[in-house]
Scaffold this motif. Structure first.
Motif, PDB file in Angstrom:
ATOM      1  N   VAL A   9     -35.440 139.670  37.926  1.00 17.60           N
ATOM      2  CA  VAL A   9     -34.045 139.474  38.327  1.00 17.60           C
ATOM      3  C   VAL A   9     -33.623 138.024  38.109  1.00 17.60           C
ATOM      4  CG1 VAL A   9     -32.439 139.548  40.261  1.00 17.60           C
ATOM      5  CG2 VAL A   9     -34.063 141.400  39.931  1.00 17.60           C
ATOM      6  N   SER A  10     -34.505 137.075  38.478  1.00 18.81           N
ATOM      7  CA  SER A  10     -34.183 135.662  38.231  1.00 18.81           C
ATOM      8  C   SER A  10     -34.010 135.405  36.746  1.00 18.81           C
ATOM      9  CB  SER A  10     -35.301 134.748  38.737  1.00 18.81           C
ATOM     10  OG  SER A  10     -35.488 134.921  40.093  1.00 18.81           O
ATOM     11  N   GLY A  11     -34.927 135.990  35.963  1.00 15.52           N
ATOM     12  CA  GLY A  11     -34.854 135.821  34.515  1.00 15.52           C
ATOM     13  C   GLY A  11     -33.555 136.352  33.967  1.00 15.52           C
ATOM     14  N   GLY A 248     -34.332 134.228  28.890  1.00 13.10           N
ATOM     15  CA  GLY A 248     -34.325 133.936  30.320  1.00 13.10           C
ATOM     16  C   GLY A 248     -35.495 134.605  31.020  1.00 13.10           C
ATOM     17  N   ILE A 249     -35.712 135.890  30.706  1.00 15.54           N
ATOM     18  CA  ILE A 249     -36.794 136.634  31.358  1.00 15.54           C
ATOM     19  C   ILE A 249     -38.153 136.066  30.941  1.00 15.54           C
ATOM     20  CG2 ILE A 249     -37.917 138.890  31.463  1.00 15.54           C
ATOM     21  CD1 ILE A 249     -35.091 140.127  31.418  1.00 15.54           C
ATOM     22  N   GLY A 255     -43.080 131.038  33.783  1.00 18.27           N
ATOM     23  CA  GLY A 255     -43.178 130.113  34.906  1.00 18.27           C
ATOM     24  C   GLY A 255     -43.912 130.723  36.081  1.00 18.27           C
ATOM     25  N   THR A 256     -43.714 132.040  36.298  1.00 19.88           N
ATOM     26  CA  THR A 256     -44.334 132.698  37.447  1.00 19.88           C
ATOM     27  C   THR A 256     -45.821 132.937  37.225  1.00 19.88           C
ATOM     28  OG1 THR A 256     -42.229 133.837  37.709  1.00 19.88           O
ATOM     29  CG2 THR A 256     -44.049 134.631  39.045  1.00 19.88           C
ATOM     30  N   PHE A 266     -45.598 125.060  30.760  1.00 18.32           N
ATOM     31  CA  PHE A 266     -45.679 126.036  29.680  1.00 18.32           C
ATOM     32  C   PHE A 266     -44.382 126.828  29.593  1.00 18.32           C
ATOM     33  CE2 PHE A 266     -46.730 130.302  28.072  1.00 18.32           C
ATOM     34  CZ  PHE A 266     -47.073 129.928  26.794  1.00 18.32           C
ATOM     35  N   ASP A 267     -43.718 127.015  30.749  1.00 18.74           N
ATOM     36  CA  ASP A 267     -42.493 127.815  30.738  1.00 18.74           C
ATOM     37  C   ASP A 267     -41.394 127.198  29.885  1.00 18.74           C
ATOM     38  OD1 ASP A 267     -42.666 125.888  32.731  1.00 18.74           O
ATOM     39  OD2 ASP A 267     -40.964 126.724  33.823  1.00 18.74           O
TER      40      ASP A 267
END
Lengths: 295, 366
Positions: A9-11, A248-249, A255-256, A266-267
């Motif tokens: 969802v954040s992505g 975005g995702i 990142g996660t 790395f993200d």
């Protein structure tokens, strides 16, 4: 599972903003055959204008956005009409460098006016968050998704359903042929720069609303829109939208879940890694057209 | 055989000025000159790939970094002489360039530009994380230029005749010699088979291929050569700074190099040198302006604005770059009566008027 859902969802919310910025690139590219490297600086200018109007001058937030759009869109049209079109050496490299020059100059002007300290956007959402089940998102991001979908839908309607959209697609496909059948190519081109201005300001608002803030580094978000743009294919607006969401995702997932052996940040490079892999398989992006060549 | 012409006199004066600069000018000025000379070496690399072969690459900062870190590892960690690490820096960068090139040359035009931007960003990520070689985000030291007894470490001086030469002066002469060699090479390249093949690709890739140019091979050569010069420039830059951090190898650095070539005049021998002077000396010159200190505006921002305006002005008015002005000037002083006076048009005699209609002819797909 919840982590994954939250990341997706954040992505999606970040990706929808990237999609707007990438769409701005794509529209200008179709109209002018130029990658507008100043799109990042236009995003920055939009965010600073909104913040300056809303916080320092008490202009209502919506009015501030409208005013900022008017300024940035006019600026884009003027840049195209007074500088880009008069380029004597009409090769791709010169036009890239000239938009880079605009980007450098604009960023410097903004820094002279506002300094390097971060400021708030002056948006009405503040630090509110919206929670559905285990997934929570800042209110600004929820609005961001909604507005991005609306803007994207409006663009698709314009592009596919109006005479202007037809003119835009005609001049993108072959400028000379369009000119020959009476398409007002230069007016269409001006309008593509205006659309880029609109997209830059709206993108800028959602890139700098809580939990972010207005800082000069926001223009680097435009760098994140590059992989989105390339992923979809330079000349494909729907590709830009798709690419934005995917990037975005990818970024949030990286990142996660990044393992420690991959080191720091790395993200930030994951979108580029995805882009390079896609380009190896499809050199013109997922939805881009491979140009026919003539001598 | 050698006639005394105004152009030759002017060139001789210029040569004397170049040689005398470190002795007569202040150390601060000489230091700026060293950075410009190093940048000019790197700019010749961009000149090969973008100017001659027409491939717009923003990957230069990455190859500069490779050069600097090669110098650090070979010269610093292994204590080798500069005779080894300077060429090695170029070769390592060229090999990496040649490895990346086959992937990059599959892409055309703007796709290539964006992928090379990715190269710079991925590079910065690698330089932060490969801390064994690069010292991580904190950075690492790069050794001074040293060949036998010629040692350019801080504090060392060399007595040449009546002149006491310090570190800045010595770096000036070393980089000047290297720049002259690089310029000679680029001049010869432009007249060679592969150089002409690059120019043919620049004119139109399909056309070049039809004429029998192996476009993939030539583009890979252009990339590798470009990386070679970047590697050498990066090694010298790191060595002169004596300490480098991953932040330095940013996209902005690449953009400055490309801008130098475009401003100066691409696919010429002296254009990139001229452009390097404009781009890389500008911030230092602006910092010296007295009235800026009162306004509190950062000199870097003023430099950025001037530099943006210069780029736009050059591209609009002088499609051949600043070197076009120099050409007009030298032609005018050498044949004062034959050339009709033209209003400083940047040296293109038959420049078409800037018409507000799309260009007819070959369409510009990426």
């Amino acid at each position: 599972m919840n982590t994954l859902l939250q990341a997706l969802v954040s992505g999606l919310s970040i990706g929808s903003t990237y999609a707007l910025v990438a769409l701005g690139f794509s529209v200008v590219y179709r109209g002018s055959r130029v990658i507008n490297f100043a799109q990042g600086a236009m995003v920055l200018a939009g965010a600073y204008l909104v913040s300056w109007l809303a916080l320092d001058h008490g202009v209502p937030f919506i009015a501030a956005i409208v005013l900022a759009i008017a300024v940035v869109a006019t600026g884009g049209m003027l840049f195209d009409a007074t500088i880009l079109r008069r380029l004597t050496a009409k090769d791709i490299n010169s036009s890239v460098i000239i938009t880079l020059a605009l980007s450098i100059g604009l960023a410097a002007v903004i820094e002279i006016c506002f300094g390097t300290t971060q400021r708030e956007l002056g948006d009405p959402w503040g630090a509110d968050t919206v929670s559905v089940g285990a997934v929570s998102l800042p209110a600004s991001r929820v609005w961001g998704i909604g507005i991005s979908i609306l803007v994207a839908a409006a663009f698709v309607l314009l592009d596919r359903g109006t005479r202007f959209g037809l003119a835009m697609r005609a001049s993108a496909s072959d400028e000379e042929a369009a000119l020959a059948v009476g398409v007002p190519v230069w007016r269409v081109r001006s309008l593509t720069w205006a659309i880029a201005g609109v997209l830059a300001v709206i993108g800028g608002v959602f890139l700098t609303a809580y939990p972010s803030s207005v800082t000069p580094t926001v223009s680097s978000a435009a760098l994140a829109a590059f992989p989105a743009l390339i992923l979809g294919g330079l000349d494909s607006p729907s590709g830009a939208l798709l690419g934005g969401v995917v990037i975005g995702i990818v970024q949030v997932l990286a990142g996660t879940y990044q393992p420690t052996w991959l080191g720091d940040n790395f993200d930030t490079v994951a979108p580029y890694a995805v882009m390079i892999v896609i380009l190896l398989v499809r050199p013109y992006g997922l939805l881009g057209t491979r140009p026919a060549e003539r001598i | 055989m050698t006639q005394v012409t105004p152009v030759r006199c002017f060139s001789a004066l210029l040569l004397v000025a170049c040689l005398a600069t470190p002795i007569v000018m202040s150390p601060g000025f000489v230091s700026v000159c060293v950075f410009v000379l190093i940048a000019a070496i790197g700019a010749q690399g961009v000149n090969v790939v973008t100017g001659y072969a027409g491939q717009l690459s923003f990957g230069h900062a990455f190859f500069l970094a490779i050069g600097a870190y090669t110098a650090g590892v070979l010269g610093g960690d292994h204590g080798l002489s500069a005779l080894i690490w300077v060429p090695a820096a170029g070769i390592v960068a060229a090999v990496i360039g040649a490895l990346i090139a086959p992937t990059a040359v599959r892409l055309r035009g703007l796709y290539l530009s964006i992928v090379t931007i990715a190269l710079v960003l991925v590079g910065q990520y690698l330089f932060v994380n490969l801390d064994g070689l690069t010292g991580g985000a904190a950075g690492r030291s790069i050794p001074a230029f040293r060949i036998g007894t010629l040692d350019l470490s801080p504090g060392r001086e060399l007595q040449v005749g009546p002149w006491q030469l310090g570190r800045d002066q010595l770096y000036y002469y070393v980089t000047l010699v290297l720049l002259v060699l690089v310029c000679l090479y680029v001049r010869n390249l432009g007249r060679s088979r592969v150089g002409r093949a690059m120019l043919a690709i620049n004119e139109g890739e399909l056309g070049a291929a039809v004429l029998g140019v192996n476009t993939t091979r030539v583009k890979v050569v252009a990339f590798a050569l470009s990386a070679f010069f970047a590697g050498i420039a990066g090694a010298l830059y790191g060595s002169y700074l004596s300490y480098v951090q991953p932040d330095q190898w940013s996209l902005i650095l690449s953009v400055e190099y490309v801008a130098a070539v475009i401003i100066g005049g691409s696919a010429t021998v002296f254009g990139p040198v001229l452009g390097a002077i404009v781009v890389f000396a500008l911030p230092a010159v602006i910092e010296k302006l007295p009235f800026l200190h009162d306004t509190g505006v950062a000199p870097a921002n003023v430099a950025a604005i001037i530099y943006a305006v210069v780029i736009i002005a050059v591209l609009l008015k002088m499609p051949r770059g600043l070197i076009g002005l120099v050409d007009t000037f030298t032609r005018r002083i050498s044949t004062p009566n034959k050339l009709p006076p033209s209003a400083g048009d940047g040296g293109l005699p038959a420049e078409p008027p800037a018409v507000l209609a799309p260009r007819l002819g070959r369409s510009q797909h990426p």
